[in-house]
Design an enzyme around this catalytic site. Structure first.
Site, PDB file in Angstrom:
ATOM      1  N   CYS A  62       0.825  -1.213   0.000  1.00  0.00           N
ATOM      2  CA  CYS A  62       0.000   0.000   0.000  1.00  0.00           C
ATOM      3  C   CYS A  62       0.859   1.263   0.000  1.00  0.00           C
ATOM      4  O   CYS A  62       2.000   1.259   0.464  1.00  0.00           O
ATOM      5  CB  CYS A  62      -0.924  -0.026   1.220  1.00  0.00           C
ATOM      6  SG  CYS A  62      -2.054   1.372   1.355  1.00  0.00           S
ATOM      7  N   SER A  89       0.594   3.733   1.902  1.00  0.00           N
ATOM      8  CA  SER A  89       0.949   4.147   3.259  1.00  0.00           C
ATOM      9  C   SER A  89       2.273   3.540   3.692  1.00  0.00           C
ATOM     10  O   SER A  89       3.036   4.156   4.455  1.00  0.00           O
ATOM     11  CB  SER A  89      -0.164   3.750   4.241  1.00  0.00           C
ATOM     12  OG  SER A  89      -1.357   4.439   3.954  1.00  0.00           O
ATOM     13  N   HIS A  91       5.020   5.705   2.138  1.00  0.00           N
ATOM     14  CA  HIS A  91       5.289   6.953   2.865  1.00  0.00           C
ATOM     15  C   HIS A  91       6.409   6.752   3.887  1.00  0.00           C
ATOM     16  O   HIS A  91       7.256   7.631   4.078  1.00  0.00           O
ATOM     17  CB  HIS A  91       4.029   7.420   3.598  1.00  0.00           C
ATOM     18  CG  HIS A  91       3.066   8.184   2.737  1.00  0.00           C
ATOM     19  ND1 HIS A  91       3.392   9.356   2.109  1.00  0.00           N
ATOM     20  CD2 HIS A  91       1.763   7.928   2.414  1.00  0.00           C
ATOM     21  CE1 HIS A  91       2.350   9.817   1.432  1.00  0.00           C
ATOM     22  NE2 HIS A  91       1.343   8.964   1.606  1.00  0.00           N
ATOM     23  N   HIS A 105       0.401  -3.451   6.385  1.00  0.00           N
ATOM     24  CA  HIS A 105      -0.737  -3.239   7.284  1.00  0.00           C
ATOM     25  C   HIS A 105      -2.040  -3.754   6.685  1.00  0.00           C
ATOM     26  O   HIS A 105      -3.078  -3.662   7.322  1.00  0.00           O
ATOM     27  CB  HIS A 105      -0.866  -1.750   7.626  1.00  0.00           C
ATOM     28  CG  HIS A 105      -1.166  -0.881   6.430  1.00  0.00           C
ATOM     29  ND1 HIS A 105      -0.209  -0.583   5.488  1.00  0.00           N
ATOM     30  CD2 HIS A 105      -2.301  -0.294   6.013  1.00  0.00           C
ATOM     31  CE1 HIS A 105      -0.750   0.171   4.546  1.00  0.00           C
ATOM     32  NE2 HIS A 105      -2.025   0.359   4.843  1.00  0.00           N
ATOM     33  N   CYS A 137      -7.770  -2.478   4.205  1.00  0.00           N
ATOM     34  CA  CYS A 137      -7.360  -1.070   4.122  1.00  0.00           C
ATOM     35  C   CYS A 137      -7.933  -0.384   2.902  1.00  0.00           C
ATOM     36  O   CYS A 137      -8.859   0.407   3.002  1.00  0.00           O
ATOM     37  CB  CYS A 137      -5.838  -0.935   4.139  1.00  0.00           C
ATOM     38  SG  CYS A 137      -5.292   0.805   4.098  1.00  0.00           S
TER      39      CYS A 137
END
Length: 364
Positions: free
Chosen positions: A41, A43, A46, A62, A167
């Site tokens: 993902c 995220s 990042h 996650h 997610c």
């Protein structure tokens, strides 16, 4: 007792190391899960790109789904052998937010510290603590999560599909259903057609929004967006706003940003009709300041809605999304462009940085 697990560990820099870690037996209120799949993902990216700060070393991932292998004392919601989706923001179930049905803004969770409720981490490497990203760490063969982070779903949902429910799908569909509460026949534009953007489009299609306009730099991604229910597609550029206003007859009722870029977030009010709603779904780098014209927002009656995790309540929403998938109403499997091995994860992040692929999923 601990078990050995192969995992993707972040120690700094923009890449991951595939190595062996130790996973502790589940303690009170926690469950040991053998992962079947983990999403890759934005995220996670990042963190790798230094835009978000997390404790280190960290097992990334996650978006996870797998099978419960063991449970600790007091666990009642799941049992050994259950297929589960993992939530990256486990609710404490005790704070005022949780008790009022708003688990997505729980004030008692320690997931953002990458810790279990008791402040510990179940992962280690040669005796040194290793942190599971957002208390999940799904890029590992095994992990231990709080009971409230493991939500049982039917076993006929494939693991790679189930992982995305945890997610991107819940974030995108939830932004439509829980946050914007889009009514049938209302117009919407979605800026960014990665995994979350496509999930927003699925959600808009599910509730009967019309027209649904996808905006992206990639014609290839826009073609995928049309398969997911976008009625119109617009190449991002200087005349995007004019095209959207032409399609909608003056502006969209809703505009969703699914990238997390300053310039695209700031463009949302200009895509809306008076009284429209801008929904911020993509997450920008930490400490990024977004600028809006306050007078224009007030005079235009424009609402700005922050959407985190699609206001998801895992125990309520994951089973609903699984049921919609099994009923053929959420084509989540079509989101997956690449099924990869754990040792191909760095290649997947490089593809993400180039704007390639819809969603890569690690299959264990």
């Amino acid at each position: 007792m601990t078990i050995s697990s192969r995992a993707a560990v972040h120690r700094g820099g923009s890449s991951l190391e595939i190595t062996q870690i130790e996973v502790a037996a589940p303690g009170p209120g926690t469950a040991l899960v053998r992962l079947g799949a983990s999403g890759v993902c934005g995220s996670d990216r990042h963190v790798l790109d230094g835009e978000w700060e997390m404790p280190s070393p960290t097992v990334m991932g996650h978006e996870g789904a797998g099978v419960v292998e063991a449970i600790g004392e007091g666990v009642e919601d799941v049992a050994v052998g259950d297929h589960v989706v993992l939530s990256w923001f486990y609710p404490c179930r005790r704070c005022t937010a949780c008790l009022s049905g708003r688990a997505f803004v729980c004030t008692g969770s320690r997931s953002e510290e990458c810790l279990l409720p008791d402040g510990s981490t179940p992962l280690s490497e040669n005796g040194t603590p290793v942190y599971p990203y957002l208390a999940v760490g799904s890029m590992s063969e095994y992990t231990v999560v709080p009971e409230s982070a493991a939500v049982k779903i039917p076993s006929d949902v494939p693991f790679e599909v189930a992982s995305l429910l945890g997610c991107s799908v819940s974030t995108g569909v939830g932004a439509v259903v829980n946050d914007a509460m889009v009514a049938p026949g209302r117009s919407a534009v979605v800026v960014g057609t990665g995994g979350v953007g496509l999930s927003i489009i699925m959600g808009l299609n599910l509730v009967g929004a019309h027209p649904i306009i996808a905006v992206d730099l990639s014609e290839e991604k826009l073609a995928i967006a049309r398969r997911f229910g976008a009625t119109h597609s617009v190449i991002s550029g200087p005349d995007s706003q004019e095209q959207i206003r032409s399609i909608t007859g003056g502006g969209a009722d809703y505009a969703f940003e699914a990238i997390g870029r300053k310039d695209t977030i700031e463009s949302l009010p200009g895509l809306l009709v008076r009284g429209g709603t801008a929904v911020l779904v993509g997450l920008p780098p930490a400490d990024q300041t977004i600028n809006f014209d306050g007078l224009a927002l007030a005079e235009g009656g424009i609402r700005i809605v922050g959407s985190n995790y699609g206001s998801t309540v895992p125990g309520r929403d994951f089973p609903r999304l699984a049921a919609l998938y099994l009923a053929g109403k959420l084509p989540v499997d079509e989101l997956i462009s690449d099924r990869i091995r754990l040792d191909q994860v760095n290649e997947a992040f490089e593809a993400m940085r180039r704007g390639e692929r819809a969603r890569s999923v690690i299959v264990f």
